[in-house]
Motif scaffolding. Structure first.
Motif, PDB file in Angstrom:
ATOM      1  N   SER A 155      35.427  45.476  42.664  1.00 11.34           N
ATOM      2  CA  SER A 155      35.439  46.071  41.328  1.00 11.34           C
ATOM      3  C   SER A 155      36.792  46.641  40.938  1.00 11.34           C
ATOM      4  O   SER A 155      37.027  46.910  39.750  1.00 11.34           O
ATOM      5  CB  SER A 155      34.377  47.172  41.237  1.00 11.34           C
ATOM      6  N   VAL A 156      37.698  46.860  41.896  1.00  7.82           N
ATOM      7  CA  VAL A 156      39.028  47.369  41.540  1.00  7.82           C
ATOM      8  C   VAL A 156      40.058  46.245  41.456  1.00  7.82           C
ATOM      9  O   VAL A 156      41.236  46.496  41.237  1.00  7.82           O
ATOM     10  CB  VAL A 156      39.514  48.436  42.558  1.00  7.82           C
ATOM     11  N   VAL A 336      32.681  53.579  41.553  1.00  4.44           N
ATOM     12  CA  VAL A 336      34.058  53.121  41.336  1.00  4.44           C
ATOM     13  C   VAL A 336      34.331  52.964  39.839  1.00  4.44           C
ATOM     14  O   VAL A 336      35.380  53.372  39.332  1.00  4.44           O
ATOM     15  CB  VAL A 336      34.303  51.793  42.074  1.00  4.44           C
ATOM     16  N   THR A 340      37.165  55.019  37.639  1.00  4.32           N
ATOM     17  CA  THR A 340      38.198  54.249  36.946  1.00  4.32           C
ATOM     18  C   THR A 340      38.174  54.509  35.446  1.00  4.32           C
ATOM     19  O   THR A 340      39.223  54.567  34.786  1.00  4.32           O
ATOM     20  CB  THR A 340      38.000  52.744  37.214  1.00  4.32           C
ATOM     21  N   SER A 341      36.977  54.694  34.881  1.00  2.00           N
ATOM     22  CA  SER A 341      36.848  54.842  33.432  1.00  2.00           C
ATOM     23  C   SER A 341      37.502  56.109  32.905  1.00  2.00           C
ATOM     24  O   SER A 341      37.934  56.146  31.750  1.00  2.00           O
ATOM     25  CB  SER A 341      35.366  54.823  33.034  1.00  2.00           C
ATOM     26  N   GLY A 344      41.501  56.184  35.537  1.00  2.00           N
ATOM     27  CA  GLY A 344      42.300  54.992  35.724  1.00  2.00           C
ATOM     28  C   GLY A 344      42.205  54.377  37.110  1.00  2.00           C
ATOM     29  O   GLY A 344      41.427  54.810  37.957  1.00  2.00           O
ATOM     30  N   GLN A 345      43.034  53.365  37.332  1.00  5.63           N
ATOM     31  CA  GLN A 345      42.986  52.572  38.555  1.00  5.63           C
ATOM     32  C   GLN A 345      43.211  53.389  39.824  1.00  5.63           C
ATOM     33  O   GLN A 345      42.518  53.176  40.824  1.00  5.63           O
ATOM     34  CB  GLN A 345      44.018  51.449  38.474  1.00  5.63           C
ATOM     35  N   GLY A 348      40.040  54.979  40.757  1.00  2.66           N
ATOM     36  CA  GLY A 348      39.098  53.953  41.197  1.00  2.66           C
ATOM     37  C   GLY A 348      39.353  53.527  42.632  1.00  2.66           C
ATOM     38  O   GLY A 348      38.418  53.330  43.418  1.00  2.66           O
ATOM     39  N   ILE A 349      40.617  53.400  42.980  1.00  2.00           N
ATOM     40  CA  ILE A 349      40.959  53.020  44.355  1.00  2.00           C
ATOM     41  C   ILE A 349      40.566  54.121  45.331  1.00  2.00           C
ATOM     42  O   ILE A 349      40.044  53.852  46.422  1.00  2.00           O
ATOM     43  CB  ILE A 349      42.471  52.712  44.452  1.00  2.00           C
ATOM     44  N   THR A 352      36.855  54.040  45.666  1.00  2.00           N
ATOM     45  CA  THR A 352      36.518  52.847  46.440  1.00  2.00           C
ATOM     46  C   THR A 352      36.656  53.127  47.931  1.00  2.00           C
ATOM     47  O   THR A 352      35.768  52.783  48.732  1.00  2.00           O
ATOM     48  CB  THR A 352      37.438  51.672  46.057  1.00  2.00           C
TER      49      THR A 352
END
Length: 514
Positions: A155-156, A336, A340-341, A344-345, A348-349, A352
């Motif tokens: 998903s990332v 995740v 992220t929403s 940001g990324q 999310g990482i 994760t």
């Protein structure tokens, strides 16, 4: 199961094991006590109310809360209905925990649920449970957790849809599980340290998700146009308004659905919630070892279930705040997506990583428990003697299992687990496996609580230091039975596999006894 839960005659999804030894996770390994009083001597009364509370909370908060929300959301017509399902799952688990606690206090037998089934129904019932758990429940639970690892990693990535369509996620899940089995095949001490280290990650991830939801609400109150306020759905739409959801790749139109089909979807949703709550069945272990259980245990169960239920409700509210509602039902890596929403990324990482570690912790607990269960079943001649082998093939296990350099892991049992679980990973889907695990576990949960009522009538002389009102076990049996029956009709493939395992187990048990 996280949750699991990891997973009661299983070590349920997501919790750390405090120490090796005869526990709920290895039900056949310990020598059965000849009487409850003898068994009680094997379980010193060393837990206080505070200890029991901590045990029950830790067991239930596992990987399930990161994976199950999509299963729940996709099978109900609105976010409000999903939150009600989570509350129902918590109340059912509460009733089950109280019922199992009575059994634990009356029959403090090493082995928990499996030994209760043996005590009430005989050896065949215990054998069938071991058979289904070794070949069905535990491998399916670990397959689910491996799939969640793969979904979270995928998903990332920028081309998530292409990766998912190509089947690469199955490969990632299989490789992740192979790695975890190899790590758990070193020795017992290493496995225990690995498992204990994962608990912090699980609790941290839950806290961060709730914190993210609070941040989004605060940001919106301060500035309605803030980029940190998450999805706009939570403040612009009705939480109980019916909307289409996505289940197994198809869109569900709730307005055109009859009551019978709705009931089936709700049953599938309840299984998702119950898997996240899994771990409550270890209340019987707490009952066997707590001081003054008649007074302390009700307090511990009530407090633990209130904390867990509230935590799960808050996490799911955070998901609905952070994630657009049309995306939540179609993504099994919802934690995740939520991170992220809003941040940001990079966030999310981070999530994760935490989710992957949490699921790895659940797999560790499950590999440990099913390996010992397989060894013990072999010692009772339920399985070939080969599966009692510890240590490396051709070598020998360490004389002292506490030695950090000793290779004392159940190698052949782990190899069986690896082979069976890989089949589930490669052939099953997250939601199909979750429904199968739910049905299989709840067949035995309901049977065990029925046994509690049988014992109340058949053996009233048993000392019961803790005895909840009869409303709780009856409610558990009735609701649990209705969910099992409708789910069996709603998911004929999974119910057929379960029926086949039960039938094969009964035949093998009959052949064993002549």
């Amino acid at each position: 199961m996280d949750g699991t839960q990891e997973d009661s005659d299983s070590v349920l999804e997501g919790q750390a094991l405090p120490k090796p030894g005869p526990t709920e996770s290895e039900p056949l390994l310990a020598r059965p006590a000849s009487s409850p009083s003898e068994a009680a001597l094997q379980l010193p009364k060393q837990l206080t109310t505070r200890h029991a509370f901590a045990v029950l909370v830790t067991l239930q908060i596992g990987s399930g809360i990161f994976a199950s929300p999509a299963q729940v959301d996709s099978n109900v017509p609105s976010p409000g209905a999903a939150l009600l399902v989570w509350a129902l799952g918590g109340l059912l688990s509460w009733a089950g925990a109280a019922s199992f606690a009575e059994l634990g206090a009356a029959l403090p037998l090493n082995g928990g649920m499996q030994e209760y089934l043996r005590h009430v129904y005989g050896d065949t019932a215990a054998f069938i449970m071991a058979w289904v758990y070794i070949l069905g429940v535990k491998p399916s639970s670990m397959a689910i957790q491996s799939i969640v690892i793969a979904e979270s990693i995928g998903s990332v990535t920028p081309n998530y849809s292409a990766v998912r369509a190509s089947g690469q996620l199955k490969l990632i899940a299989a490789l992740a599980f192979v790695l975890m089995v190899l790590l758990n095949s070193i020795n017992t001490r290493f496995t225990m340290r690995l498992s204990e280290s994962f608990t912090v990650f699980k609790l941290s991830t839950v806290g961060l998700i709730v914190l993210g939801g609070l941040l989004a609400v605060t940001a919106h109150l301060l500035n309605p146009h803030s980029s940190l306020s998450g999805s706009s759905d939570w403040y612009s739409r009705n939480w109980f308004q019916t909307r289409p959801t996505v289940s197994d790749g198809r869109t569900i139109d709730w307005t055109a659905m009859g009551a019978w089909d709705r009931y089936g979807h709700y049953c599938a949703a309840i299984y998702g919630a119950l898997w996240a709550y899994d771990g409550w069945d270890n209340a019987n272990v707490v009952a066997s070892e707590i001081r003054d259980p008649g007074r302390a245990l009700p307090k511990a169960i009530k407090a633990a279930m209130m904390v867990v239920l509230s935590s799960f409700e808050l996490v799911n509210i955070a998901y609905y705040i952070l994630v657009p509602w049309e995306r939540l039902s179609s993504n099994n890596a919802v934690a995740v997506v939520a991170a992220t929403s809003i941040l940001g990324q990079p966030a999310g990482i981070l999530i994760t990583f935490l989710v992957v570690v949490s699921c790895a912790g659940s797999i560790t607990s499950n590999v440990f428990s099913v390996g010992r269960l397989t060894m013990a079943a072999s010692q009772r001649h339920y399985l070939p003697a080969l599966f009692t082998q510890q240590g490396l093939p051709g070598g020998r296990a360490a004389e002292d299992s506490s030695a950090s350099s000793g290779y004392d892991a159940p190698i052949y049992a782990n190899a069986l687990t690896l082979a069976v679980t890989l089949v589930y990973i490669l052939t099953g889907s997250f939601r199909a496996l979750l429904t199968f695990v739910g049905m299989a576990e709840w067949v035995f949960y309901v049977s065990t609580v029925v046994g509690l009522l049988v014992l109340r009538r058949r053996e009233p002389q048993l000392e019961r230091s803790y005895r909840p009102t009869i409303v709780l076990p009856i409610t558990f049996i009735v609701v649990g039975s209705l969910v099992i029956i409708r789910s069996a009709i709603f998911a004929p493939v999974q119910s057929g596999v379960l029926a086949g395992l039960l039938f094969a187990g009964a035949l093998i048990s009959r052949a064993r006894t002549g």
